[in-house]
Each structure stands twice: as structure tokens, then as C-alpha cells.
Design an enzyme around this catalytic site. Sequence first.
Site, mmCIF file in Angstrom:
data_model
loop_
_atom_site.group_PDB
_atom_site.id
_atom_site.type_symbol
_atom_site.label_atom_id
_atom_site.label_comp_id
_atom_site.label_asym_id
_atom_site.label_seq_id
_atom_site.Cartn_x
_atom_site.Cartn_y
_atom_site.Cartn_z
ATOM 1 C CG ASP A 116 37.757 27.356 43.608
ATOM 2 O OD1 ASP A 116 36.634 27.857 43.441
ATOM 3 O OD2 ASP A 116 38.649 27.341 42.741
ATOM 4 C CD GLN B 72 37.674 29.160 36.383
ATOM 5 O OE1 GLN B 72 37.728 29.833 37.414
ATOM 6 N NE2 GLN B 72 36.571 28.565 35.985
ATOM 7 C CE LYS C 251 34.894 31.923 39.298
ATOM 8 N NZ LYS C 251 35.713 30.717 39.086
HETATM 9 N N1 GUN Z 1 35.665 25.479 36.827
HETATM 10 C C1 GUN Z 1 34.316 25.393 36.862
HETATM 11 N N2 GUN Z 1 33.846 25.834 38.043
HETATM 12 C C2 GUN Z 1 34.922 26.192 38.773
HETATM 13 C C3 GUN Z 1 35.077 26.716 40.078
HETATM 14 O O1 GUN Z 1 34.120 26.928 40.831
HETATM 15 N N3 GUN Z 1 36.346 26.986 40.467
HETATM 16 C C4 GUN Z 1 37.415 26.745 39.663
HETATM 17 N N4 GUN Z 1 38.635 26.993 40.145
HETATM 18 N N5 GUN Z 1 37.304 26.233 38.459
HETATM 19 C C5 GUN Z 1 36.059 25.974 38.013
#
Ligand code: GUN
Length: 292
Positions: free
Chosen positions: A119, A96, A52
Site C-alpha cells: 500500500d 484495509q 482486489k
Molecule cells: N481504504 C481506502 N483506500 C485504501 C487503500 O488504498 N488501501 C487500504 N489498505 N485501505 C484503503
Amino acid sequence: MKLIDGKAVAATLREEIASEVEAIVGGGGRAPHLVAVLVGTDGASETYVGHKERCCGEVGFRSTVRRLPETTTEEELLTLIGELNDDPQVDGFIVQLPLPGHISEQAVIEAIDPRKDVDGFHPMNVGRMTSGLPAYVSATPEGILTLLKHYNIETAGKNCVVVGRSNIVGRPMANLLSQKGWDCTVTICHSRTENLKEIVAGADIVIAALGKAEFVTADMVREGAVVIDVGITRTPSSATKSGWKLTGDVKFDEVAPKCSYITPVPGGVGPMTIIALMRNTLRAAKNEIYGN
Ligand code: GUN
């Protein structure tokens, strides 16, 4: 069989976002700013946040990673979220997942300002999405919809089976595909589903999002089906530089010949998920969903 090249579609969309950011900055505006909060040292989470961060750099966003130790208390994390909510220099942020077991993920998600919830996990965004209102939508389902559209894959009236009922992928995916404009007839399968094989075998479109490596086999897939593989199980490998190999939820080699379209792992859904997050962040910077 046609391979759905998520990597290539993502590269095109990345260019589009980068041009838009260039125009904003060129016009004297501020580059969109995404913050990722990472608690602990989970290897997979480190990798995803790294991807990211790299993509933010490629599209011209400002990106910050706030790393907190595994021992961080829920209260400390909630305090940081409050600060990010109040910081006018932060357009959007993500925490995350998964979080260490002593922290309530739900409490954390609900503490995020829905306006900065890129998200799309906050109940406000989930509720608005399910009602068909403008909302931040979870990045993986959003990325999959973008792929279906890009390849002109017909969804109206089709039987779509979503395998997996997570809040992040399965449930929002099923809801979105059932909405007007996509018009699928949707079934969700999960660990308690009876006759799962038969149900999946009746699908025109299969979304495999259960997180079990190579779960979907050729005998479960109808000839001519569209198969979207969300799985990313990491297994140790001596053949790769990273020491890891990614395996999807679909047994690709035997399923692919039966499909009209299929996504590979890696290079299918994964790059699109990151692009969807970038798009949400750009929307947040422009206050597109909730206005000023
Ligand atoms: N863990 C696995 N996929 C994601 C996601 O798309 N966002 C976040 N914050 N955590 C994750």
C-alpha cells in the site's frame, strides 16, 4: 473533451502483469501472493477487497483475505501482522482502512514490514517516496500518474491543484507531481483553504480527492483543464444491481464539456488503483525495491 478510459488502460496493464506472472510460474517460480486483512464488515471495504481479490485471480496471483471480527483488539491485529511479516509465502499485504475506532491505524501501519507494505503507507515508504528514492507508492496516486503518462498529458510547468490532503491520496499526489520528471507547480487545497474556488479555477490540472460528491462544479474549472476525479461516494440506487451508485467529487455532466481531459466515475481512477496495487505486489515478489 477526451474521456480518460481508466478501465481500458487497466485492462492492458493487467494483461502485461499476467504475462509476467505466467513467465515466472512457467519458469518454476512461485506466483506472487497478496494478503488483504479486513477487520469488521464495512460495506465499501468489502467491495474494494472483493475487487482486489478478483484482479489477483485475473493476473495469476495467489490471494488470501484474512477476515477478522469488528471486536478484534489492536494487539490481536498486531500479532497477525507480525505473522504476515514473517511468512515467506506472503510477498505483500494490506490492512484495509478504515479500521474500527478502537484500533490505532498509525500503530498498525508502522507494524507492517516496509518490504511487504504494498500500500506504500509505512513512514519508511512515504519518506523514501518524498525523497525520490525507490519505494512502494500509494496505489491511487501511482495509478493517476500512469494515466497522465498513458495519455501524454503535459505536466511540466503546469499549475496543478490537488483538492484534499489525505495521507493516502492528496499529499503523496502533490509530492509526486512536484518532483523532477513531472515538474508541476502544485497547490494543495483542503477544508480550511480560503478562496478555494478561485484557486481551483486557476489550475491546468485538477485532482479532486476530498470525498465530497459533486463538489467540483463548472464555475470552478478553467476551459481546457485536465480533471482527475478520485471521489467514490456510494449512494443507494434502485437502478443498479448492487443497490449502490458511485458518485465522483466532480459534477461530471457540467464540468466535462470544459475539459481537455476528464476521468469518469466509475471507470477512471478506480481500476488504475487496483492495477497499481498489483504492480506493487509483483515488485514485492521480485524484491525490486529493497533487494534480497
Ligand atoms: N481504504 C481506502 N483506500 C485504501 C487503500 O488504498 N488501501 C487500504 N489498505 N485501505 C484503503
